[in-house]
Design an enzyme around this catalytic site. Sequence first.
Site, PDB file in Angstrom:
ATOM      1  CD  GLU A 200      29.169  -7.077  13.322  1.00 31.56           C
ATOM      2  OE1 GLU A 200      28.884  -7.234  14.519  1.00 31.56           O
ATOM      3  OE2 GLU A 200      30.293  -6.752  12.927  1.00 31.56           O
ATOM      4  NE  ARG A 292      42.518   0.186  22.260  1.00 36.97           N
ATOM      5  CZ  ARG A 292      41.729  -0.448  23.105  1.00 36.97           C
ATOM      6  NH1 ARG A 292      42.220  -0.931  24.225  1.00 36.97           N
ATOM      7  NH2 ARG A 292      40.453  -0.634  22.849  1.00 36.97           N
TER       8      ARG A 292
END
Length: 498
Positions: A200, A292
């Site tokens: 990245e 989550r």
Amino acid sequence: MIKKILVANRGEIALRVMRSAKEMGIKTVAIFSEADRGALHVQFADEAVCVGGPKSADSYLRIEKILEVSLDLQVDAIHPGYGFLSENALFAQRAEAVGITFIGPSPASIDLMGNKLAAKAAVANYNIPMVPGTKEAITNITEAKKIAQEVGFPILIKASAGGGGKGMRIVTDLGDFEEQMQLAVSEAVSAFGDGAVFIEKYIGSPRHIEVQVLGDKHGNIVHLFERECSIQRRHQKVIEEAPSSVLTPALREEMGQCAVNVAKACNYIGAGTVEFLVDENLNYYFLEMNTRLQVEHPVTEQITGLDLVKEQIKVAQGESLSFKQGDLKIEGHAVELRVYAEDPRNNFLPDIGKLVSYKRPQGPGVRVDDGFEEGMEIPIYYDPMIAKLVTFGQNRQEAIDRMIRAIDEYEITGIENTLAFGKFVMQHEAFRSGNFDTKFIQNYYNPELLSSPPAQEEAEVAAVLAAFLYKTTKPKTTTTFAATSVSTSNWKKNRSQL
Ligand code: ADP
Ligand code: ADP
Ligand code: MG
């Protein structure tokens, strides 16, 4: 209807989940390791079962054992909290297979978003901005070097399965590429059991801004605005706030919609977080999705008035969301400090031991989510977070002022912790003005700038002095002598860490 929940976690998050369950009239089951026998989550639950030894692998990560306990105690649902098995697709799948509701998204969503590369591929059709880099795992070094040059140094090599800030390496020039990549791969294998790494572009001074999303089983997905989480050490958050001080209403709406699209791309159900990096020109890039409840979810609860755990439970039992996007609005401002058992004077290295004294702050706009009491030990086996200190105010200024007041009121001795660091940040001009990014610590922090010596040291100096006076005025006994020498050596230890 869910009548009994097993919380497959420990500490503050287990307690936090159980509190919401209790308010909903739902019974709770705690699991615990041998190291957590006396823990607060064990005391709070209606039932509690020891699932093994202190190491996570011997207790909190034992899928089949946890399912066996769930079946024995006839629980309807399992809440995984965060960390441990919360992003384990196999666990979710096995739970459903034995007829127990997993409070979270489907195994397929977890699987997809647990892999950063797969996640990027999944959202590609939705026109989501992404950091430039490779779309697939690096297999060919020559090819990878070429891409790195095209992207432009510095670049970041990241583990596709990475999490918790682990598995990332910055490469500043081509000559280092191969070595760094090899290190990244071996780190990824040992930490995540998956050596896939990708490239990245390294964004120099980004902000980390994430959006909370919530979806039900009927196809409704909303976002609950953003959290600013740029104050990090080791690529992991220490201070978070909501809302972010840099987003305009229009950008908030745009990023919110983008996050909803990411959630749609994986048919998301329940509470999840879409993370973005935002550069100095307010361009935003999708980073990853966490499937989550997030550590920092309380700041969102404070500004929206929602209880995210209750929402998770309602969604899990098939209810439709009781609100639409247009019904949601931001009220006030919230800040969270993660109070870690770490030494901010020594590279934030974990410190363990006993909470010799522990007094929580109180009063208006203060929320403490924790899992310990005075006299308890912080075990070495798990994440070193002692508590989350959250303050809430009508505006950012008030939330920050409250945080400083609450930090001053908080008393923790016996263990080094991040309270003084939190105060440093709250008082720093860059933070107060809202003009900061993920380089905050690197740019502005120096342990010598911490305003006060650790409270522990003052207490120990006092103890040493008291013992000394006692010794010089009274006849020596073995007990006093022993106590004196212990205090002195601890005191020296602390001095050397300053
Ligand atoms: P959040 O993004 O919710 O703030 P963190 O990255 O701080 O989450 O991690 C939350 C908890 O989960 C911490 O206890 C952290 O140690 C743990 N954790 C998160 N991802 C991983 C992972 N891939 N491997 C091990 N532990 C993890
Ligand atoms: P994790 O799964 O460990 O949470 P993330 O991809 O969410 O990994 O990144 C964690 C942190 O690392 C970010 O909040 C940011 O500070 C830093 N980071 C990640 N990717 C980049 C990037 N491309 N450029 C600059 N910083 C990055
Ligand atoms: Mg992340």
